[in-house]
Design an enzyme around this catalytic site. Structure first.
Site, PDB file in Angstrom:
ATOM      1  N   VAL A  58      27.892 125.960  11.133  1.00  0.00           N
ATOM      2  CA  VAL A  58      28.982 126.939  11.118  1.00  0.00           C
ATOM      3  C   VAL A  58      29.475 127.300   9.716  1.00  0.00           C
ATOM      4  O   VAL A  58      30.235 128.246   9.561  1.00  0.00           O
ATOM      5  CB  VAL A  58      30.200 126.508  11.970  1.00  0.00           C
ATOM      6  CG1 VAL A  58      29.931 126.676  13.445  1.00  0.00           C
ATOM      7  CG2 VAL A  58      30.645 125.112  11.629  1.00  0.00           C
TER       8      VAL A  58
ATOM      9  N   TYR B  44      30.907 111.311  12.775  1.00  0.00           N
ATOM     10  CA  TYR B  44      30.432 112.671  13.035  1.00  0.00           C
ATOM     11  C   TYR B  44      31.052 113.690  12.063  1.00  0.00           C
ATOM     12  O   TYR B  44      30.358 114.520  11.479  1.00  0.00           O
ATOM     13  CB  TYR B  44      30.729 113.036  14.498  1.00  0.00           C
ATOM     14  CG  TYR B  44      30.402 114.464  14.835  1.00  0.00           C
ATOM     15  CD1 TYR B  44      29.091 114.880  14.975  1.00  0.00           C
ATOM     16  CD2 TYR B  44      31.424 115.404  14.992  1.00  0.00           C
ATOM     17  CE1 TYR B  44      28.792 116.208  15.255  1.00  0.00           C
ATOM     18  CE2 TYR B  44      31.125 116.732  15.284  1.00  0.00           C
ATOM     19  CZ  TYR B  44      29.815 117.131  15.412  1.00  0.00           C
ATOM     20  OH  TYR B  44      29.523 118.438  15.680  1.00  0.00           O
TER      21      TYR B  44
ATOM     22  N   SER C 261      26.416 121.464  11.413  1.00  0.00           N
ATOM     23  CA  SER C 261      25.431 121.097  12.440  1.00  0.00           C
ATOM     24  C   SER C 261      24.036 120.778  11.908  1.00  0.00           C
ATOM     25  O   SER C 261      23.233 120.187  12.625  1.00  0.00           O
ATOM     26  CB  SER C 261      25.288 122.233  13.452  1.00  0.00           C
ATOM     27  OG  SER C 261      26.175 122.038  14.510  1.00  0.00           O
TER      28      SER C 261
ATOM     29  N   LYS D  37      22.916 117.291  12.169  1.00  0.00           N
ATOM     30  CA  LYS D  37      22.540 116.698  13.466  1.00  0.00           C
ATOM     31  C   LYS D  37      21.047 116.378  13.550  1.00  0.00           C
ATOM     32  O   LYS D  37      20.644 115.422  14.216  1.00  0.00           O
ATOM     33  CB  LYS D  37      22.914 117.657  14.610  1.00  0.00           C
ATOM     34  CG  LYS D  37      24.417 117.878  14.761  1.00  0.00           C
ATOM     35  CD  LYS D  37      24.693 119.030  15.734  1.00  0.00           C
ATOM     36  CE  LYS D  37      26.168 119.293  15.939  1.00  0.00           C
ATOM     37  NZ  LYS D  37      26.419 120.513  16.741  1.00  0.00           N
TER      38      LYS D  37
ATOM     39  N   TYR E 104      21.551 127.460  17.996  1.00  0.00           N
ATOM     40  CA  TYR E 104      22.518 127.583  19.094  1.00  0.00           C
ATOM     41  C   TYR E 104      21.907 128.371  20.249  1.00  0.00           C
ATOM     42  O   TYR E 104      20.708 128.274  20.481  1.00  0.00           O
ATOM     43  CB  TYR E 104      23.821 128.247  18.594  1.00  0.00           C
ATOM     44  CG  TYR E 104      24.422 127.594  17.383  1.00  0.00           C
ATOM     45  CD1 TYR E 104      24.905 126.284  17.441  1.00  0.00           C
ATOM     46  CD2 TYR E 104      24.530 128.260  16.176  1.00  0.00           C
ATOM     47  CE1 TYR E 104      25.473 125.684  16.326  1.00  0.00           C
ATOM     48  CE2 TYR E 104      25.100 127.664  15.055  1.00  0.00           C
ATOM     49  CZ  TYR E 104      25.569 126.374  15.142  1.00  0.00           C
ATOM     50  OH  TYR E 104      26.129 125.778  14.048  1.00  0.00           O
TER      51      TYR E 104
HETATM   52  N1  GLU Z   1      31.546 120.133  12.554  1.00  0.00           N
HETATM   53  C1  GLU Z   1      31.304 121.238  13.420  1.00  0.00           C
HETATM   54  C2  GLU Z   1      31.870 120.966  14.798  1.00  0.00           C
HETATM   55  O1  GLU Z   1      31.661 119.898  15.308  1.00  0.00           O
HETATM   56  C3  GLU Z   1      29.825 121.486  13.490  1.00  0.00           C
HETATM   57  C4  GLU Z   1      29.507 122.651  14.330  1.00  0.00           C
HETATM   58  C5  GLU Z   1      28.342 123.446  13.887  1.00  0.00           C
HETATM   59  O2  GLU Z   1      28.006 123.550  12.715  1.00  0.00           O
HETATM   60  O3  GLU Z   1      27.736 123.999  14.779  1.00  0.00           O
HETATM   61  O4  GLU Z   1      32.536 121.776  15.382  1.00  0.00           O
END
Ligand code: GLU
Length: 313
Positions: free
Chosen positions: A267, A197, A69, A72, A249
């Site tokens: 994650v 993604y 994430s 992002k 989060y």
């Molecule tokens: N690639 C992970 C997903 O889309 C990223 C989630 C994350 O790091 O929060 O589930």
């Protein structure tokens, strides 16, 4: 004589890493992407970098992990650079959700098909679909080369096993992408956007790479080490604001109170954070707390912020 902050960091950082490493035992390594479950439970590393290029590294800072994430934040910046604020925020909102990062629940509430913010999965999928390029390959190549430039590391690349593992098991993300396609929010097809993604999430870094990327944000888009402006200041401001409101989060409020710095976690246990005008910081600790943030990483950063009074608030 009073010791400088930097000297205190040099003296104590290793000791603090060892102090918090033990807290990993109470956390859980992410398993829903099978390849991530192989990470070491008690790994903890940190890299701090200042504007003169001086750095302090402690613990398992050399270990490689995927951005997940954390990516992002930077694809959002690239989409803003590609299209401007108005176009991006016509398809994704600016509000925290209070839900889990991959929750599908609010997609149908409020404005159906407009995700609440760009740091939850649905929002990030929309953002990735907007990156300029003829096809998925070209869009991914632009993302990777932007990340390489920000990290000052031309060697950044994908962790192919993690990419494949998520691509084979990312059914929830796939279902969100179909919903977004139905609502007309996606800028391309489902498999195309998921490829972009999943690839951005699987870019492999170490703590130093994160620290260098964070340093660019800490200096409002200009890399103090090269003197080059890589991101317009306004887009850094937007990114940092999202990091404060949604970067950790649904633990973002607690992190703002405990630490008070812009941050983004993933994650894989990575955390990118920064002290504005001073440091870029990269942390890794794969054992996660119930909110999905590195359990030891958060405590280590909180210790630093409290000790040196780094909170912005
Ligand atoms: N690639 C992970 C997903 O889309 C990223 C989630 C994350 O790091 O929060 O589930």
């Amino acid at each position: 004589m009073v010791m400088s902050e930097w000297d205190q960091l040099k003296l104590h950082l290793q000791e603090w890493v060892e102090e918090y490493r033990g807290t990993s035992a109470a956390g859980k390594v992410a398993e829903y992407i099978p390849e991530l479950s192989k990470a070491e439970q008690d790994r903890l590393g940190i890299h701090l970098l200042d504007s003169r290029g001086h750095s302090i590294s402690s613990g398992d800072a050399q270990a490689g992990f995927t951005m997940q994430s954390i990516s992002k934040v930077f694809t959002l910046i690239l989409a803003l650079m590609d299209h401007g604020e108005a176009a991006v925020f016509s398809k994704v909102g600016m509000e925290p959700t209070g839900d889990h990062f991959n929750s599908i629940m609010k997609l149908e509430l409020s404005q159906p098909g407009i995700p609440f913010n760009p740091l939850i999965n649905a929002g990030a999928i929309v953002v990735s679909s907007k990156i300029k390029g003829e096809n998925a390959k070209e869009k991914s190549a632009r993302i990777l080369s932007f990340f390489r430039e920000l990290a000052g590391n031309p060697g950044l690349d994908y962790d192919e096993p993690v990419y494949r593992s998520e691509s084979e098991t990312g059914h929830l993300n796939r279902s969100m992408a179909y919903f977004l396609l139905d609502k007309g929010t996606l800028g391309c097809g489902v498999e195309e956007v998921l490829d972009i993604y999943f690839r951005q999430c699987s870019i492999k870094v170490c703590c130093e790479d994160l620290a260098r990327m964070a340093l660019v944000l800490a200096f409002d888009g200009t890399d103090p080490l090269s003197g080059k402006t890589l991101i317009p200041r306004r887009y850094v401001q937007i990114a940092k604001t999202f990091m404060v409101t949604c970067g950790m989060y649904n633990g973002s409020g607690e992190f703002a109170i405990g630490v008070g710095l812009p941050a983004k976690s993933g994650v894989s246990g990575g955390i990118l954070t920064l002290v504005p005008g001073r440091y870029g910081i990269g942390v890794v600790g794969p054992a996660l707390n119930p909110k999905g943030n590195s359990i030891a990483g958060v405590q280590l950063i909180e210790r630093l912020s409290r000790t040196f009074d780094w909170s912005l608030f």
